[in-house]
Design an enzyme around this catalytic site. Structure first.
Site, PDB file in Angstrom:
ATOM      1  N   GLY A   3       0.831  -1.208   0.000  1.00  0.00           N
ATOM      2  CA  GLY A   3       0.000   0.000   0.000  1.00  0.00           C
ATOM      3  C   GLY A   3       0.858   1.247   0.000  1.00  0.00           C
ATOM      4  N   CYS A   7       5.108  -6.354   1.532  1.00  0.00           N
ATOM      5  CA  CYS A   7       5.479  -4.939   1.612  1.00  0.00           C
ATOM      6  C   CYS A   7       4.776  -4.241   2.783  1.00  0.00           C
ATOM      7  CB  CYS A   7       5.184  -4.271   0.267  1.00  0.00           C
ATOM      8  SG  CYS A   7       6.036  -2.711   0.056  1.00  0.00           S
ATOM      9  N   TYR A   8       3.820  -3.350   2.537  1.00  0.00           N
ATOM     10  CA  TYR A   8       3.093  -2.710   3.643  1.00  0.00           C
ATOM     11  C   TYR A   8       2.504  -3.776   4.573  1.00  0.00           C
ATOM     12  CZ  TYR A   8      -0.242   0.308   6.128  1.00  0.00           C
ATOM     13  OH  TYR A   8      -0.934   0.990   7.087  1.00  0.00           O
ATOM     14  N   HIS A  16       7.861  -7.894  -4.199  1.00  0.00           N
ATOM     15  CA  HIS A  16       6.539  -8.168  -4.778  1.00  0.00           C
ATOM     16  C   HIS A  16       6.574  -9.392  -5.688  1.00  0.00           C
ATOM     17  CE1 HIS A  16       4.513  -4.521  -3.373  1.00  0.00           C
ATOM     18  NE2 HIS A  16       5.728  -4.009  -3.397  1.00  0.00           N
ATOM     19  N   GLU A  32       4.187 -10.908  -6.967  1.00  0.00           N
ATOM     20  CA  GLU A  32       3.103 -10.869  -7.957  1.00  0.00           C
ATOM     21  C   GLU A  32       3.531 -10.191  -9.254  1.00  0.00           C
ATOM     22  OE1 GLU A  32       3.091  -9.546  -5.014  1.00  0.00           O
ATOM     23  OE2 GLU A  32       2.737  -7.393  -5.131  1.00  0.00           O
ATOM     24  N   ASP A  90     -17.098 -10.291 -22.970  1.00  0.00           N
ATOM     25  CA  ASP A  90     -17.846 -10.617 -21.756  1.00  0.00           C
ATOM     26  C   ASP A  90     -19.283 -11.056 -22.072  1.00  0.00           C
ATOM     27  OD1 ASP A  90     -15.527  -9.824 -20.561  1.00  0.00           O
ATOM     28  OD2 ASP A  90     -16.251  -7.818 -20.072  1.00  0.00           O
ATOM     29  N   LYS A  92     -10.606 -11.066 -16.407  1.00  0.00           N
ATOM     30  CA  LYS A  92     -10.748 -11.152 -17.864  1.00  0.00           C
ATOM     31  C   LYS A  92     -10.098 -12.416 -18.446  1.00  0.00           C
ATOM     32  CE  LYS A  92     -12.149  -8.621 -21.416  1.00  0.00           C
ATOM     33  NZ  LYS A  92     -13.380  -7.819 -21.431  1.00  0.00           N
TER      34      LYS A  92
END
Ligand code: XMP
Length: 530
Positions: free
Chosen positions: A66, A93-94, A184, A186, A242, A386
């Site tokens: 964050g 992290c945060y 991170h 990710e 979609d 998605k």
């Protein structure tokens, strides 16, 4: 339901990880990595109610990064009772810093942010990191983005990795399943980041990894069957990914009790209507009713004289609703309206409700329609990202070309004709756009850019074609590279490709005298011109 509380655990969603969001730009990426590991994940705000957290059956929690400082007054704190749930917790992290402060460790602020690639050195043994393939010197390339850092591990925690500038780059509790990472995993720049999430989700949290496209599709069909019962459903089919996947999915669930309404608003791309009609023609695999409404003249009439982009969006949105409502009256006994809402829409509207989002453009949707028409709403893709929607579409047999199409805005060519929309501008733009996309495909660039299209600029410019002077309009070509459409940069297309498209456009469309290529990035420019 906004994403302020977890949804009820059912089916393949019952094994889930919750991601507590402290506002990191990477939070959605964390959720996607966990799902790629085969585990359903959901994002909740850091203000989530402790009681809701305790009853939702999470197998593990991830605390996101964050922008705030844990040292700052009023920075978001950890949800109450988090460590009493008895499930593994991973702080990023945060999230790691908040965990360190919670257990009595030390965190120091810094005026300088460390941002970019770094190499951590892993100090084994670590339940989270030991399985990774490290370099000869126990190194791993990672992505850092932080100001504050943990400077003293809390009692009971040991340091499991460090870098030159962050001596406590990873920590874990000696006996409890509590982990912290300063980097991170990710972000794709972190090597084996996906393995770190897999290790956490499967081995440490004990999930089975059964969140797969086949099972998602089966589960969604089954849930839709149960909810709809023997009711009749309507869907506004746009031809985009979609709504197409919703159509394929509901056709499996309720067959001919699904009626899809496709509105030709005169602002579609070339051949779009024929493509939708042929993709959704009833076949062995698909049984649904498709109603095409030709409403071109009605849209053009309503748009005459309207020049302001947001006003055009409103006219197009309202006209769509009017046409849809009128058509729906002819469909007997419809009780349900299906929509192609996907998970990022849910997260973004929840963020909007918390006052975090700033609306730059109002996006076209059919909000308000279900209440007005007294219909119940069904949104079978509400929990999916998605890429998962595409995977499900593939499993349901939709053509790959349809699933990999670039996004197309709801108001269509209406926001790609600057100022007033006129039918002759729409016709010329359709041709120019088709030529550009044809050349992109021929040069194998279509799938390498996130979005590409032509824009109609009704300003007059002088040209010479053959021996004749031509005083006509301008076409702008736009192609962008982006992952999330929040930021984007202009695609560096081969110059020959742009030149070829330009030459064809001016030669094949008599009302165009000039072609330009848009080289702006977002921000400050947006992707669409209006
Ligand atoms: P911008 O222009 O805001 O676009 O950078 C970001 C993405 O959103 C799409 N877009 C829209 N989609 N209705 C939509 O459904 C709209 O009014 C609209 N405006 C922009 C745009 O095509 C890009 O993918």
């Amino acid at each position: 339901m906004p994403a302020s509380g977890p949804i009820a655990a059912a089916g393949i969603q019952s094994q889930r990880l919750l991601i507590i969001d402290f506002g990191s730009q990477y939070t959605q990426l964390i959720a996607r990595r966990v799902r790629e590991a085969g585990v359903y994940s959901e994002i909740l705000p850091s203000t989530v109610d402790a009681a809701a957290l305790a009853t939702c059956g999470a197998r593990g929690l991830i605390l996101s990064g964050g922008p705030e400082s844990v040292a700052a007054e009023g920075g978001p704190g950890l949800p109450e009772g988090l460590f009493d749930l008895g499930v593994p917790v991973l702080g990023i992290c945060y999230g790691m810093q908040a965990m360190a402060v919670h257990f009595g460790g030390g965190v120091a602020g810094s005026s300088k942010r460390e941002f970019g690639p770094a190499e951590i050195k892993v100090h084994g043994p670590s339940r989270l990191l030991s399985e990774l393939k490290l370099s000869a010197s126990d190194g791993l390339a990672v992505w850092m983005s932080h100001g504050d850092k943990v400077v003293a591990p809390p009692p009971g925690f040991r340091v499991t990795a460090s870098t030159g500038s962050a001596p406590i780059a990873a920590m874990e509790h000696a006996t409890q399943p509590w982990f912290g990472l300063q980097f991170h995993p990710e972000v794709t720049h972190t090597e084996q980041g996906a393995d770190i999430y897999r290790r956490f989700a499967l081995d440490i949290c004990g999930c089975d990894g059964d969140w797969t496209a086949d099972r998602i599709a089966e589960d969604a069909i089954e849930q839709a069957k149960q909810r709809i019962g023997d009711g009749r459903v309507m869907l506004g089919l746009s031809g985009g990914v979609d709504s197409s996947v919703v159509a394929a999915l509901l056709s499996r669930a309720v067959g001919e009790r699904l009626t899809c309404v496709f509105v030709d608003n005169g602002l579609l791309r070339k051949n779009e209507r024929q493509e939708v009609e042929s993709a959704f023609a009833p076949s062995n695999a698909l049984s649904l009713q498709l109603v095409t409404v030709d409403a071109k003249d009605e849209f053009y009439a309503k748009l005459a004289g309207v020049t302001e982009p947001e006003a055009k969006r409103r006219v197009i949105g309202n006209t769509f609703i009017e046409v849809f409502e009128r058509t729906a009256k002819e469909i007997e006994g419809a009780a349900w309206l299906a929509q192609g809402t996907i998970y990022p829409d849910v997260i973004e509207s929840a963020a909007g409700a918390h006052g975090k989002a700033h609306v730059i453009k109002s996006h076209h949707n059919v909000g308000g329609l279900p209440e007005r028409m007294a219909l119940k709403l069904i949104e079978p893709l509400r929990d999916l990202f998605k890429d998962e929607v595409r995977q499900v579409g593939l499993r349901l047999g939709l053509p790959e070309a349809l699933l990999n199409r670039h996004p197309f805005p709801g108001p269509g060519l209406g926001v790609r004709i600057l100022g007033e929309v006129r039918p002759e501008y729409a016709d010329a733009l359709r041709e120019a756009d088709a030529i550009f996309l044809e050349e992109l495909r021929a040069a194998d660039y279509y799938d390498r850019v996130a979005q590409a299209f032509a824009v109609y600029l009704p300003v007059k410019s002088v040209g010479v074609v053959g021996d004749a002077r031509r005083y006509e309009h301008v076409i702008a070509l736009r192609a962008v590279e982006t992952v999330d459409f929040m930021t984007a940069r202009c695609a560096r297309l081969p110059f020959e490709l742009i030149e070829r498209a330009s030459s064809r456009i001016v030669n094949e469309i008599p009302t165009v005298s000039r072609v330009v290529y848009d080289v702006s990035s977002k921000p400050p420019a947006t992707i669409e011109w209006e």
